[in-house]
Design a protein around this motif. Structure first.
Motif, mmCIF file in Angstrom:
data_model
loop_
_atom_site.group_PDB
_atom_site.id
_atom_site.type_symbol
_atom_site.label_atom_id
_atom_site.label_comp_id
_atom_site.label_asym_id
_atom_site.label_seq_id
_atom_site.Cartn_x
_atom_site.Cartn_y
_atom_site.Cartn_z
ATOM 1 N N GLN A 147 1.009 -1.260 -0.256
ATOM 2 C CA GLN A 147 0.139 -0.046 -0.132
ATOM 3 C C GLN A 147 0.901 1.117 0.193
ATOM 4 O O GLN A 147 0.631 2.148 -0.590
ATOM 5 C CB GLN A 147 -0.982 -0.022 1.117
ATOM 6 C CG GLN A 147 -2.093 -0.897 1.086
ATOM 7 C CD GLN A 147 -3.080 -1.058 2.255
ATOM 8 O OE1 GLN A 147 -4.327 -1.437 2.029
ATOM 9 N NE2 GLN A 147 -3.056 -0.105 3.082
ATOM 10 N N SER A 177 -7.747 -4.131 -3.444
ATOM 11 C CA SER A 177 -8.103 -3.334 -2.402
ATOM 12 C C SER A 177 -6.800 -2.744 -1.705
ATOM 13 O O SER A 177 -6.804 -1.619 -1.198
ATOM 14 C CB SER A 177 -8.949 -3.886 -1.325
ATOM 15 O OG SER A 177 -8.344 -4.878 -0.563
ATOM 16 N N SER A 188 -7.677 1.201 -1.776
ATOM 17 C CA SER A 188 -9.040 1.706 -1.523
ATOM 18 C C SER A 188 -9.253 1.765 0.022
ATOM 19 O O SER A 188 -8.230 1.426 0.770
ATOM 20 C CB SER A 188 -10.174 0.729 -1.912
ATOM 21 O OG SER A 188 -9.941 -0.416 -1.189
ATOM 22 N N ASP A 189 -10.240 2.514 0.424
ATOM 23 C CA ASP A 189 -10.516 2.670 1.768
ATOM 24 C C ASP A 189 -10.509 1.393 2.618
ATOM 25 O O ASP A 189 -10.244 1.218 3.792
ATOM 26 C CB ASP A 189 -11.704 3.572 2.062
ATOM 27 C CG ASP A 189 -11.482 4.914 1.824
ATOM 28 O OD1 ASP A 189 -10.271 5.353 1.870
ATOM 29 O OD2 ASP A 189 -12.742 5.476 1.793
#
Length: 291
Positions: free
Chosen positions: A169, A220, A276-277
């Motif tokens: 991330q 994600s 993504s959140d």
């Protein structure tokens, strides 16, 4: 005479497996991969490689698949930057450098100390001692010209899942649009490492820990899957360079069975985007659970 002592942590010691595989293939005169530098390094190290026998040819097939992905990137972006995460004693620069791209090679301090015995920085090659979980190396990469291709060949699979997610991330947030070439190992393979010919002779402290059964599920995290292959899907140019027993096996065995025999191990190419959140929440939830 082998004179250079090997002083590596348990996980870092695994970098010697692909080194040995490339050296053995080269000394046998095989066509899968030629790596004289690997031969030089193996013959310089004071280390007992015999515990792995002759079962390391698969790492050469894996290297060819990874090399193919990096070649694709360089064909599209000849002046971009290749970032090797966990460079170990890899020789991808020697195999693929086009004379234009920048190369950034990251590994832990003990691995990098050994690497520097055989390789040197120059104007297009930067070696950096640190962890993929650090942030300073991202700053150093950002100073190099894009686009970027991050390569993790049998590296992050040795981390715990929350750490893999945090590292990926961070890269995706900082370098949206970059390529990531990374392998994934399924749950079953992680659970059965004690039966793996290469890993069973290693300390359990060196076994891989991150399991991923579906590379597409990493979206994600900011990893958009573009391509995913197993050993069953190797390209014809790699198959023709295999020794004849392997060519025979690949030629006569149905691809579905080959994939099943591979157990779900995949080599993947992703495009990075901001995570993504949902992905951010999942890692925070995991941290809370572990606290």
């Amino acid at each position: 005479m082998n004179e250079i002592e090997v002083e590596l942590g348990p996980t870092q010691e695994t970098l010697l497996i692909p080194l040995l595989g490339r050296a053995m293939e080269t000394k046998k005169g095989g066509r899968l991969l030629s790596d004289p530098k690997a031969v030089e390094i193996v013959e310089s190290l004071d280390y007992d490689f015999s515990k792995w026998g002759s079962s390391a040819r698969g790492v050469c097939i894996r290297a060819r698949i990874f090399d193919g992905q990096v070649r694709r990137f360089l064909a599209a972006h000849p002046r971009g930057t290749i970032v090797e995460i966990g460079a170990g004693l890899n020789t991808r620069f020697e195999r693929l450098d086009n004379g234009q791209a920048q190369w950034f090679e990251l590994d832990l301090p003990d691995s990098m100390t050994l690497r520097r015995r055989f390789f040197e920085d120059h104007e297009r090659r930067t070696m950096h001692a640190g962890s993929v979980l650090d942030s300073d190396w991202l700053d150093a990469v950002a100073e190099l010209p894009g686009p970027y291709c991050f390569v993790s060949e049998a590296v992050v699979i040795y981390l715990d899942s929350p750490d893999v997610q945090r590292a990926m991330q961070a890269i995706a947030t900082r370098f949206p649009g970059a390529w990531l070439v990374m392998d994934t190992t399924p749950t079953k393979a992680v659970q059965l490492q004690g039966k793996n010919a290469l890993m069973k002779v290693m300390s359990k402290d060196s076994w891989f820990r991150w399991a991923c059964d579906d590379p597409a599920a990493l979206q994600s995290w900011g990893l958009v899957l573009d391509q995913s292959v197993s050993f069953a899907d190797v390209a014809p140019d790699i198959r023709k360079d295999m020794p004849w027993p392997l060519r025979l096996i690949f030629g006569l065995t149905p691809r579905s069975l080959l994939r099943s025999m591979g157990g779900g191990y995949r080599m993947n190419q992703f495009t990075l985007k901001a995570p993504s959140d949902a992905g951010k929440r999942s890692i925070e939830e995991e941290r809370s659970r572990r606290a």
